[in-house]
Every structure is written in structure tokens, then in C-alpha cells.
Design an enzyme around this catalytic site. Structure first.
Site, PDB file in Angstrom:
ATOM      1  N   PHE A 111       0.819  -1.219   0.000  1.00  0.00           N
ATOM      2  CA  PHE A 111       0.000   0.000   0.000  1.00  0.00           C
ATOM      3  C   PHE A 111       0.849   1.264   0.000  1.00  0.00           C
ATOM      4  CE2 PHE A 111      -0.300   2.517   3.940  1.00  0.00           C
ATOM      5  CZ  PHE A 111       0.608   1.859   4.742  1.00  0.00           C
ATOM      6  N   LYS A 112       2.106   1.119   0.398  1.00  0.00           N
ATOM      7  CA  LYS A 112       2.970   2.298   0.472  1.00  0.00           C
ATOM      8  C   LYS A 112       3.179   2.958  -0.897  1.00  0.00           C
ATOM      9  CE  LYS A 112       5.223   1.066   4.760  1.00  0.00           C
ATOM     10  NZ  LYS A 112       4.491  -0.173   5.107  1.00  0.00           N
ATOM     11  N   ASP A 113       2.981   2.191  -1.975  1.00  0.00           N
ATOM     12  CA  ASP A 113       3.090   2.784  -3.311  1.00  0.00           C
ATOM     13  C   ASP A 113       2.137   3.965  -3.485  1.00  0.00           C
ATOM     14  OD1 ASP A 113       5.038   1.080  -4.402  1.00  0.00           O
ATOM     15  OD2 ASP A 113       3.536  -0.418  -4.964  1.00  0.00           O
ATOM     16  N   LEU A 116       4.027   6.728  -1.989  1.00  0.00           N
ATOM     17  CA  LEU A 116       5.395   6.929  -2.441  1.00  0.00           C
ATOM     18  C   LEU A 116       5.530   7.098  -3.949  1.00  0.00           C
ATOM     19  CD1 LEU A 116       7.232   4.758   0.160  1.00  0.00           C
ATOM     20  CD2 LEU A 116       7.646   7.166  -0.323  1.00  0.00           C
TER      21      LEU A 116
END
Ligand code: PLP
Length: 500
Positions: A111-113, A116
Site C-alpha cells: 500500500f505504500k506505493d 510513495l
């Protein structure tokens, strides 16, 4: 909109400044001075927007020094279909009253995409806006997913260098491979002998090391952060809470205005904090389920009002949550004390010196009202993967399983049948071995070959191995250094060619 530090010792700054710096000069975190409030009508109206416009709209309330065109441009570049598929945050119907928000369709399958992929664009614009001609060094400590997502986002972004530190034995084989094969002229990855907290503490110490900062400045470099302490990373996460709600109404899973529950697998408290901010901005949320693994500092905190990091860090099957210091909790405390920076600074000082602090009775009560906290052990996590697969023919990764099981516990204890959205933070293909164990197909697996596990998982579940995993099979290993946490500053200087 201006931003203040949670510790109150720095002046107000613009969004561009907050995003460029990452951490405030006094060691605190930047927070907006106020929050917009959306009516239900506005929230539901956003359903018609494509994701990138949805995101640009939410950001426009906080990043007021960016033009609407700039934000649209950043969001369009970040959330292109080529990177995320047609929908970066699809809501899947799974259980009777429990659905799953899939947040892992981006390039690194975590989910960090979502944050980021857009942060580098926001940051390079921030450089232009603040008239700065310095180059940015991004430092990231990672428990697995941040590192790769940050590397992917910043790869070959002009004017930036990205250096990532991961605990040598604290990430999954796929996570490690994803990082050590990272291409890009401006990327550098180091293994750390130690755990995630050692790496995170090292990065924090470097950020507060003034002599190092000056040394870098003389060579034209300035530090920034891609960890979720950066406002530019947190703000994009608010979007999917609104979107999930609007989607649930549109698909008639809930009635307009119905208060719902989000179950969030929690580590650094960034994801769940974005949800709290969404609630503050008018989203009808009844409660948040704060789900932890056996590193249960937050569970204890919610239940007792005492934050105590004095314990051993366990290595678990949900490594991205193996954390003892959840940095973003500081932002919640600032909000719940009605911006009492002196109080927050005092607690954080105690955390640093004796490793614990106790919040006031009033704050503890507010926390208990907002959050239900539960922690899930290893066996329960694996069992939940198997059960969800069995009952719903749906595959979840270990982090998602922790949140799913915490949601089940909530239902059992409360008897509440409110609609629950479980946030799914990683693709099951990032953690094949544990997922195979969960569905009872792990017998005879070669521990050291992540690809064997991926292919078996695809076979057993009649799915295909994601392209992001198959690509790793043929990529050369480019980053081999493993160093001690104490050596981080030295290796940063080497990477930037300040010393040999
Ligand atoms: C980072 C991460 C989490 C924890 O999110 P926080 O914002 O740090 O609380 C949970 N699951 C996965 C897969 C992650 O990568």
C-alpha cells in the site's frame, strides 16, 4: 494552509517546506494548522471522479501553495493505469458485512506505493517553490515495504539521491530481493545488522545531527524523509478512506451516512492516522480497529494509556508491522490534546529517555473511544489466511490477515454487526511461504527459493504470479553491503562522495 511542529519549537511553514524537510527542526512532526470539513454530499459526489482527481482534490485542501494544475499533474503521473491498473484502491466484496480494500496494486505490491509514487513529484515541486538549488537526499529506514516503494518512486528522479536501510534478517525474501536488485543511478541500499528500530533510530539520529547536516549543506545536499513522518506521504493516504466509503455507498453495501469501521494492520501508525484525519474531515466512521502482531505496544497503549517500548522486538510473519515505536502516534496525541505541543514534547522526551510515557486520563479515554485494539499471534494469522481462503475463495497476505482476525475479535467481543472495511496492505505474493502455510500447501517447500513458493501459490490458487515477482528472477543483485547501525552516517557520506 500552514504547518506547525507537534513539539512547538519551530515557526509555521508552508506545505512545500514541510514536504521538503520531512521532519521539523525540533524533532517533531509537521501537522496542518486546521482541517477542512466535507459534507456527506461532497464525499459521495467524489465517487464520480477518477482516482487521480479524487487524490488531487483532497490534497488541494492541505497543499494550498501548490496550484490545482500542479496537483493534478503530480497525481496523474503517480496513479497512471500503467502503474496501478484501472483502480489503485478497489473495494472487494468478501464477507457478509466485511469487505476488503485492496491497496497493493502498485509497482511494489504494497500500500505504500499509493503515497510513495506521488511523494517524489510533490517533493521536486517543493524544491522549485522554495527556490532551492540544493539536491535532496532521501533517507529511509524500512521494515520491508517502505524501502522498495521509496526506491521505486525516487528512481532516477533528478536532483535526488535515495539511501535505504533495512534490517538484514527482518524482511521477507521477496522484499529483500526487491531492494537489492533496485536499479537507478541515484539509489543505494544497505542491510543493517539489527532490527527495524535500530535502523529507524539511526535515521532519526542522523536527521538531528547538526554537524553532519552542515557538512552536507556545504556540498549542496539537504536531507529529507520518505518515511510516513513526512506529511507528503501521509496526506495521499487520506484519499482511499473517502473513496472506500463512496464506493461502499455506490455499490449499496451501506446507506449514505451510515457509520462504518475500518480495520487497519498497523505499524508506524501512518495508515490508521490518515483514517483518523478522514473521520475528522467528516467521514462517517464509527471506530478504527488498530490491529497489531505480537509486537503489541499499541494494543497495550490503547487499553491502558501507557506507551511502553521496553520489550523485545519479535520477528513475525507480518514483518512490516514489527515496530516498537510508532512515530505517527505523536500526531494523534497532538490532536487529542488540542495541540498541546509542550505536553507532547514532554511525552516524547520520556519515550526517548526511559522508553515509556503515560497519557492523561482524558486522552486515554478519547483513544479508547476512537480505537479498538487487538493483537494477533502467529498461529492465528496463518489460520485466518486459511479460513478466508476456504470460506470466501479469497487470498490475503499475513498483514491483512492480522487486521481480518482483529475485526473478527471485535465482532465477537462487541456483538456489533457494523459494516467493516479491512485494509489490505500487501499482495499475498509478497509473502508466499506464510500464505501457503495458511492454505495448507507448504509441505516440502524450499525455504531459500522465493520463486518456487510464488509458482506453487499461483498453481494452488489458480492465479498467476504477478509480473513484479517474475521480473525479479532475472535481475542482478546490485546492493550487497551490510553494515552496523553506527556506520550509517559514514556510509551516507561515502555514497554522496563527501568522503572516500
Ligand atoms: C507499512 C505496512 C503496514 C503498516 O502501516 P503503518 O502506516 O506503518 O502503520 C502494514 N502492512 C504492510 C504490508 C505495510 O507495508
Amino acid at each position: 494552509m500552514l504547518f506547525v511542529s507537534t513539539r512547538g519549537q519551530t515557526g509555521k511553514v508552508s506545505a512545500a517546506h514541510a514536504i521538503k524537510e520531512g521532519l521539523a527542526g525540533d524533532g517533531g512532526l509537521f501537522v496542518p494548522q486546521s482541517f477542512p470539513y466535507f459534507s456527506l454530499e461532497t464525499i459521495l459526489g467524489m465517487h464520480a471522479l477518477p482516482y487521480e482527481q479524487f487524490a488531487a482534490k483532497i490534497l488541494s485542501y492541505f497543499l494550498t501553495d501548490y496550484t490545482a494544475d500542479e496537483l493534478t499533474e503530480c497525481a496523474a503521473a503517480a496513479y497512471a493505469a500503467g502503474k496501478f491498473g484501472p483502480d489503485p484502491a478497489p473495494l472487494r466484496k468478501v464477507g457478509e458485512r466485511t469487505d476488503v480494500l485492496e491497496l497493493w496494486h502498485g509497482p511494489t505490491m504494497a500500500f505504500k506505493d499509493i503515497a510513495l509514487q506521488i511523494l517524489p513529484h510533490l517533493m521536486t515541486k517543493a524544491q522549485e517553490k522554495t527556490g532551492s538549488d540544493t539536491r535532496i537526499v532521501i533517507l529511509a529506514a524500512t521494515s520491508g515495504d517502505t524501502g522498495k516503494a521509496a526506491l521505486e518512486g525516487f528512481e532516477d528522479v533528478p536532483g535526488t539521491e535515495i539511501i535505504v536501510f533495512y534490517p538484514e534478517n527482518g524482511v521477507s525474501p521477496v522484499q529483500k530481493l526487491q531492494m537489492v536488485t533496485q536499479p537507478g543511478k541515484n539509489t543505494k541500499v544497505f542491510g543493517i545488522r539489527g532490527n527495524f528500530d535500530d535502523a529507524q533510530r539511526g535515521v532519526k539520529d542522523i536527521f538531528s545531527d547538526e554537524s553532519l547536516e552542515n557538512e552536507l549543506k556545504d556540498c549542496g545536499w539537504v536531507f529529507s524523509s520518505a518515511n510516513s513522518i513526512n506529511w507528503g506521504r501521509l496526506a495521499p493516504q487520506i484519499t482511499y478512506y473517502f473513496k472506500a466509503y463512496a464506493d461502499a455507498v455506490a455499490s449499496e453495501r451501506i446507506k449514505p451516512g451510515e457509520r462504518i469501521i475500518f480495520a487497519v494492520p498497523t505499524g508506524n501508525f501512518g495508515d490508521i492516522l490518515a483514517g483518523y484525519y478522514a473521520k475528522k474531515m467528516g467521514l462517517p466512521v464509527k471506530q478504527f480497529i488498530c490491529a497489531s502482531n505480537s509486537n503489541n505496544v499499541l494494543t497495550d497503549f490503547v487499553n491502558t494509556g501507557v506507551y511502553d517500548k521496553n520489550r523485545v522486538l519479535n520477528k513475525t510473519v507480518s514483518p512490516s508491522m514489527d515496530i516498537l515505536v510508532s512515530s505517527n502516534l505523536e500526531r494523534l496525541l497532538f490532536d487529542l490534546t488540542e495541540n498541546d505541543a509542550a505536553q507532547v514534547a514532554a511525552w516524547m522526551k520520556q519515550l526517548n529517555t526511559v522508553g515509556k510515557y503515560q497519557v492523561s486520563k482524558d486522552v486515554a479515554e478519547q483513544v479508547r473511544e476512537l480505537f479498538f485494539a487487538a493483537w494477533i499471534d502467529e498461529q492465528e494469522t496463518v489460520d485466518a489466511i486459511g479460513r478466508v481462503h476456504n470460506d470466501f475463495e479469497y487470498l490475503i497476505d499475513p498483514h491483512t490477515a492480522v487486521a481480518w482476525r482483529a475485526a473478527e475479535k471485535y465482532r465477537l467481543l462487541s456483538g456489533d454487526d457494523s459494516y467493516i472495511v479491512v485494509l489490505s496492505t500487501a499482495s499475498p505474493f509478497k509473502f508466499c511461504k506464510t500464505v501457503l502455510e495458511g492454505i495448507g500447501k507448504a509441505a516440502g517447500l524450499n525455504e531459500n527459493d522465493p520463486f518456487e513458493a510464488a509458482h506453487r501459490l499461483a498453481e494452488e490458487t489458480e492465479s498467476t504470479v504477478p509480473a513484479q515477482v517474475t521480473a525479479l528472477e532475472s535481475m542482478p543483485i546490485l546492493h550487497k553491503d551490510v553494515i552496523a547501525a553506527e556506520e550509517m552516517a559514514q556510509y551516507i557520506k561515502k555514497t554522496l562522495e563527501i568522503i572516500k
